[in-house]
Design a protein around this motif. Structure first.
Motif, short mmCIF file in Angstrom:
data_model
loop_
_atom_site.label_atom_id
_atom_site.label_comp_id
_atom_site.label_asym_id
_atom_site.label_seq_id
_atom_site.Cartn_x
_atom_site.Cartn_y
_atom_site.Cartn_z
N LEU A 158 71.47 -1.67 31.66
CA LEU A 158 70.02 -1.71 31.83
C LEU A 158 69.38 -0.48 31.20
N PRO A 159 68.17 -0.64 30.63
CA PRO A 159 67.41 0.54 30.23
C PRO A 159 67.02 1.32 31.48
N VAL A 160 67.14 2.63 31.39
CA VAL A 160 66.90 3.51 32.55
C VAL A 160 66.06 4.69 32.10
N ALA A 161 65.16 5.12 32.97
CA ALA A 161 64.41 6.35 32.71
C ALA A 161 64.02 6.98 34.03
N LEU A 162 63.87 8.28 34.00
CA LEU A 162 63.15 9.01 35.03
C LEU A 162 61.72 9.11 34.57
N HIS A 163 60.79 9.38 35.49
CA HIS A 163 59.38 9.32 35.09
C HIS A 163 58.58 10.54 35.55
N PRO A 164 59.06 11.77 35.30
CA PRO A 164 58.24 12.93 35.66
C PRO A 164 56.94 12.96 34.85
N THR A 165 55.83 12.98 35.56
CA THR A 165 54.51 12.99 34.93
C THR A 165 53.77 14.23 35.42
N PHE A 166 53.32 15.04 34.47
CA PHE A 166 52.79 16.37 34.77
C PHE A 166 51.29 16.40 34.61
N THR A 167 50.66 17.22 35.44
CA THR A 167 49.22 17.37 35.38
C THR A 167 48.81 18.13 34.13
N VAL A 168 47.63 17.79 33.62
CA VAL A 168 46.99 18.54 32.54
C VAL A 168 45.69 19.09 33.10
N PRO A 169 45.67 20.36 33.49
CA PRO A 169 44.46 20.93 34.11
C PRO A 169 43.39 21.21 33.07
N ALA A 170 42.18 21.39 33.55
CA ALA A 170 41.06 21.66 32.65
C ALA A 170 41.28 22.94 31.85
N ASP A 171 41.99 23.93 32.45
CA ASP A 171 42.23 25.18 31.72
C ASP A 171 43.48 25.11 30.85
N GLY A 172 44.10 23.94 30.76
CA GLY A 172 45.08 23.69 29.73
C GLY A 172 46.52 23.96 30.09
N LEU A 221 47.32 20.95 25.51
CA LEU A 221 46.55 19.89 26.15
C LEU A 221 45.60 20.51 27.17
N PRO A 222 44.45 19.86 27.46
CA PRO A 222 44.03 18.56 26.96
C PRO A 222 43.54 18.63 25.52
N LEU A 223 43.48 17.44 24.91
CA LEU A 223 42.97 17.31 23.55
C LEU A 223 41.44 17.18 23.57
N PRO A 224 40.78 17.50 22.47
CA PRO A 224 39.32 17.36 22.41
C PRO A 224 38.87 15.93 22.16
N ILE A 225 39.82 15.00 22.03
CA ILE A 225 39.50 13.59 21.78
C ILE A 225 40.07 12.75 22.92
N LYS A 226 39.48 11.60 23.13
CA LYS A 226 40.04 10.67 24.11
C LYS A 226 41.14 9.85 23.44
N ARG A 243 54.05 25.37 29.81
CA ARG A 243 53.54 26.66 30.28
C ARG A 243 52.12 26.49 30.80
N TYR A 244 51.98 26.67 32.11
CA TYR A 244 50.68 26.61 32.77
C TYR A 244 50.10 28.02 32.91
N PRO A 245 48.81 28.14 33.19
CA PRO A 245 48.24 29.47 33.36
C PRO A 245 48.91 30.31 34.44
N THR A 246 49.47 29.65 35.45
CA THR A 246 50.07 30.40 36.56
C THR A 246 51.59 30.38 36.56
N GLY A 247 52.23 29.72 35.60
CA GLY A 247 53.68 29.70 35.60
C GLY A 247 54.25 28.76 34.57
N THR A 248 55.50 28.98 34.21
CA THR A 248 56.21 28.14 33.25
C THR A 248 57.14 27.21 34.00
N VAL A 249 57.11 25.93 33.64
CA VAL A 249 57.85 24.88 34.33
C VAL A 249 58.91 24.32 33.40
N GLU A 250 60.12 24.10 33.92
CA GLU A 250 61.22 23.56 33.12
C GLU A 250 61.76 22.29 33.78
#
Length: 328
Positions: A158-172, A221-226, A243-250
């Motif tokens: 079967l095709p398999v994936a994990l699905h971690p989806t990360f926030t994109v804050p307004a400050d990037g 991100l975010p991009l200036p286009i939709k 890399r977020y403004p308050t920390g780097t995530v791995e």
């Protein structure tokens, strides 16, 4: 445990963070990491929670979409329109986008001060009998490890994936990414009339995705286009770094089992409900699959993902899939 008419969730708190696991879909989010160093005390909460309230009118996977969840099998149940003529299409194995487990409630099996174990039994018609997830925190670090156990009812690939989806804050967020061999772009525009990346081609870097208007840089991100975009990083070398403004995530995973990462860029490109032009996120989805299409389409033999057949499961053994999320 907290409950409402639509939701059940379980929580963990430890000196370096807090997390919630939602019964619906077995979804992990939010996760907040607390960081302590010479720069002072900081917090980073990287996993996205969609901006709409839980809605029982929505399909299970969308009802309270958030964070990360396992997809066994992974992918859509309907092929997109206008696939290239060289692609073959076929009927899906079941009616659930991203699998039964992504659309139904899991049950709590065990818990301690540092871990939660949840499970779901799948219908008898499914080749997978049961999924279990153990979500464990590192008592000495800002880190969470997840172990997925797959119990097969019969032999199947079967095709398999994990699905971690990360926030994109307004400050990037800076998308530092990971090593990979090349990028395969989706065979059609991921969101017709909205997506910008040229379909059915290859690219070499996240800073230069081909579009009709030149290269698109996705390293910030975010991009200036939709837009809404989907493409696959081939032969990944984790960790994938944000890399977020308050920390780097791995994000780390076993690339022998899941050799690629499907990347979903959601940049306010969906105007219809429940998205309503307000959803910003980046999905980093470790995968053994042909995009999210392996359940309904087969690429030509010369395509760069033609050998992504999925994971072979057997009733004679339990398959273990692990991944880790950390911050610094």
């Amino acid at each position: 445990m907290s409950t409402s008419a639509a939701l059940t969730q379980w929580d963990l708190v430890w000196p370096h963070g807090s997390l919630s696991v939602q019964a619906l879909g077995g979804m992990l989010a939010p996760v907040t990491f607390y960081l302590h160093d010479a720069a002072g005390e900081r917090a980073v909460s990287p996993l996205q929670v969609t901006p709409w309230q839980p809605d029982p009118a929505l399909p299970g996977i969308l009802r309270s979409l958030r964070g990360s969840w396992p997809c066994v099998p992974f992918g859509m149940t309907q092929p997109p329109a206008d696939l290239p003529a060289s692609w073959a299409t076929h009927a899906s194995d079941s009616p659930w986008d991203h699998g039964f487990a992504a659309n139904h409630e899991w049950q709590l099996v065990a818990r301690s001060d540092s871990s939660l174990t949840i499970a779901i039994d799948l219908p008898a018609a499914e080749p997978i009998a049961r999924l279990e997830q153990c979500i464990a925190v590192d008592p000495d670090a800002a880190a969470v490890s997840v172990t997925l156990l797959v119990h097969a009812r019969r032999a199947v690939t079967l095709p398999v994936a994990l699905h971690p989806t990360f926030t994109v804050p307004a400050d990037g967020v800076d998308v530092l990414g990971c090593g990979f061999s090349h990028i395969e772009t989706y065979p059609v525009p991921q969101e017709p009339g909205v997506s910008r990346i040229k379909p059915n081609t290859q690219a070499q870097g996240l800073n230069a995705l081909p579009t009709a208007d030149g290269a698109l840089d996705l390293t910030r991100l975010p991009l200036p286009i939709k837009t809404e975009e989907l493409f696959q990083l081939v032969d990944c070398k984790p960790p994938f770094v944000l890399r977020y403004p308050t920390g780097t995530v791995e994000l780390e995973w076993d690339s022998k089992q899941l050799p690629d990462a499907l990347v979903w860029i959601s940049n306010a490109g969906r105007d219809h409900a429940p998205w309503n032009g307000r959803h910003y996120a980046i999905g980093i989805e470790p995968a053994n699959s042909v995009f999210d299409l392996a359940r309904v389409a087969t690429p030509p033999a010369e395509h760069g993902l033609a050998q992504r057949q999925g994971i072979a499961f057997s009733p004679e053994r339990v398959t273990e899939i692990t991944w880790r999320l950390s911050a610094r």
